[in-house]
Design a protein around this motif. Structure first.
Motif, PDB file in Angstrom:
ATOM      1  N   ALA A 252       0.848  -1.196   0.000  1.00 37.56           N
ATOM      2  CA  ALA A 252       0.000   0.000   0.000  1.00 37.56           C
ATOM      3  C   ALA A 252       0.879   1.240   0.000  1.00 37.56           C
ATOM      4  N   ASN A 253       0.336   2.337  -0.511  1.00 35.91           N
ATOM      5  CA  ASN A 253       1.039   3.615  -0.503  1.00 35.91           C
ATOM      6  C   ASN A 253       0.823   4.301   0.841  1.00 35.91           C
ATOM      7  N   LEU A 254       1.831   4.162   1.714  1.00 36.65           N
ATOM      8  CA  LEU A 254       1.766   4.763   3.058  1.00 36.65           C
ATOM      9  C   LEU A 254       2.967   5.690   3.219  1.00 36.65           C
ATOM     10  N   TRP A 255       3.248   6.074   4.456  1.00 38.36           N
ATOM     11  CA  TRP A 255       4.388   6.957   4.754  1.00 38.36           C
ATOM     12  C   TRP A 255       5.477   6.141   5.437  1.00 38.36           C
ATOM     13  N   GLN A 256       6.685   6.166   4.869  1.00 39.51           N
ATOM     14  CA  GLN A 256       7.839   5.586   5.567  1.00 39.51           C
ATOM     15  C   GLN A 256       8.780   6.735   5.938  1.00 39.51           C
ATOM     16  N   GLU A 266       9.943   4.801   0.645  1.00 42.49           N
ATOM     17  CA  GLU A 266      10.418   3.445   0.326  1.00 42.49           C
ATOM     18  C   GLU A 266       9.451   2.697  -0.574  1.00 42.49           C
ATOM     19  N   ASP A 267       8.176   3.048  -0.483  1.00 42.43           N
ATOM     20  CA  ASP A 267       7.181   2.372  -1.327  1.00 42.43           C
ATOM     21  C   ASP A 267       7.131   2.959  -2.735  1.00 42.43           C
ATOM     22  N   GLY A 268       7.974   3.964  -2.998  1.00 47.82           N
ATOM     23  CA  GLY A 268       8.049   4.522  -4.347  1.00 47.82           C
ATOM     24  C   GLY A 268       7.297   5.825  -4.542  1.00 47.82           C
TER      25      GLY A 268
HETATM   26 CA   LIG Z   1       4.351   6.470   0.129  1.00 47.06          CA
END
Ligand SMILES: [Ca+2]
Ligand SMILES: [Ca+2]
Length: 365
Positions: A252-256, A266-268
């Protein structure tokens, strides 16, 4: 505190007592302090009181208008804005959790409810789809009517930031930006040209209802949304299971990184991602958690009956609507809400740079 020293914000100038708010001046936006552990996503409120009643009327009026249009005929434009849908098998499922990540949000108790089968868009509504709707109908969003919307500070240019004199006291990374709208997500000097396949942003609850109505669909109830999120799994945290990153892969597109100062992406993706950028769940639904929050049709309450319910629709009235799934801004330290049972709320006229929607229908569209 950033909001006071740099942005000349009147911190804490609004108090929230039992849903009644007061504002300190004609030009001030309603800014409500919240709990320190929150991402502040639920703090984005326009002037309350009479405006909320008006917005409800406007929402109903808008829905009626677009419903009438829809019922006359299905146009090419409407078909062009349709998302692929998948069948969500109904039945009994465990709604909520007895192990809440954020108890104050009313994630529990876990209760067995029955939901009828329905169809759901596989993706969040995109800029391209929303543009098709606006081009065909001349629809004007509430953010465009109000003249501003909330944007995450980290997304703004220095020029835009320098013009802002307010912030949300408990969440200073949220700024009300003049001219921010779905066409200009970070204010007047931004556009969506390269983001047509990203989820539409800065849409209020009524805007979402208007779009779904136009394509002959509707918003999901919270129960429908959560059943769909679970993808056929029972009592798991995420749409894909209990582990956030199976085999070290991002789902999923979250915050790292460290919220709100450092996003390592990190998720792009630092901000929104094109819809369908991450794996679908067991029902074939993408981005159910992360990317953008999604409006549901339910009014917000943290009190839930454990009596057996059939197609629960939430309270009959309220001041806030339920949103689900968390967004690209969610990090465990501030917003552990990228779980199927997690929930948050906004006033129906709120709009922000991390809040969108998808539609459902009883029949295949
Ligand atoms: Ca993200
Ligand atoms: Ca989402």
């Amino acid at each position: 505190m950033l909001c006071c020293t740099v942005l000349f914000v009147v911190c804490g100038f609004v108090s929230k007592v039992g849903g009644a708010q007061s504002s300190s001046g004609a030009d001030t936006q309603e800014l409500i302090p919240g709990e320190a552990s929150s991402c502040g996503c639920d703090q984005l409120k326009r002037a309350a009181g009479a405006a909320e009643v008006k917005e409800e009327e406007d929402g109903a009026k808008r829905a009626g208008k677009y419903s009438k249009h829809t019922n006359e005929r299905t146009t090419e434009a409407q078909q062009g804005t349709q998302s692929q849908m998948v069948h969500i098998p109904g039945g009994e499922f465990l709604f909520g959790t007895d192990d809440p990540g954020i108890p104050a949000d009313g994630e529990g108790p876990q209760r067995l409810v029955h939901v009828d089968s329905f169809y759901m868009d596989v993706q969040e509504v995109t800029n391209q789809q929303f543009e098709g709707f606006v081009n065909a109908t001349g629809y004007r969003t509430e953010a465009e009517t109000f003249g501003d919307s909330f944007v995450f500070e980290g997304s703004l240019s220095e020029a835009v930031k320098n013009e802002i004199t307010q912030a949300v006291a408990a969440a200073p990374w949220w700024l009300p930006v003049k001219g921010a709208s779905w066409r200009h997500p970070e204010g007047p000097d931004s556009n969506i040209t390269e983001r047509m396949d990203h989820p539409v942003l800065h849409v209020s609850w009524a805007d979402a209802v208007a779009f779904c109505t136009w394509v002959n669909k509707r918003l999901p109830t919270e129960a429908e949304w959560e059943l769909a999120c679970r993808g056929g799994l029972k009592d798991r945290l995420y749409p894909w299971g209990n582990k956030l990153k199976p085999k070290e892969q991002h789902y999923a597109n979250l915050w790292q990184g460290d919220f709100p100062t450092h996003n390592s992406a990190e998720d792009g993706f630092i901000q929104t991602s094109p819809v369908r950028s991450f794996p679908a769940n067991g029902f074939g639904l993408y981005d159910m958690v992360g990317n953008v929050w999604e409006w549901t049709s339910d009014w917000w309450t943290v009190y839930h009956t454990t009596e057996q319910q059939h197609n629960p629709k939430g309270p009959l009235s309220g001041t806030d609507k339920v949103k689900k799934g968390g967004s690209y801004m969610c990090h465990k330290s501030y917003c552990y809400r990228y779980r199927c049972a997690a929930r948050s709320q906004n006033t129906p006229d709120s709009s922000a740079s991390n809040l969108g929607f998808r539609c459902v229908s009883q029949e295949q569209r």
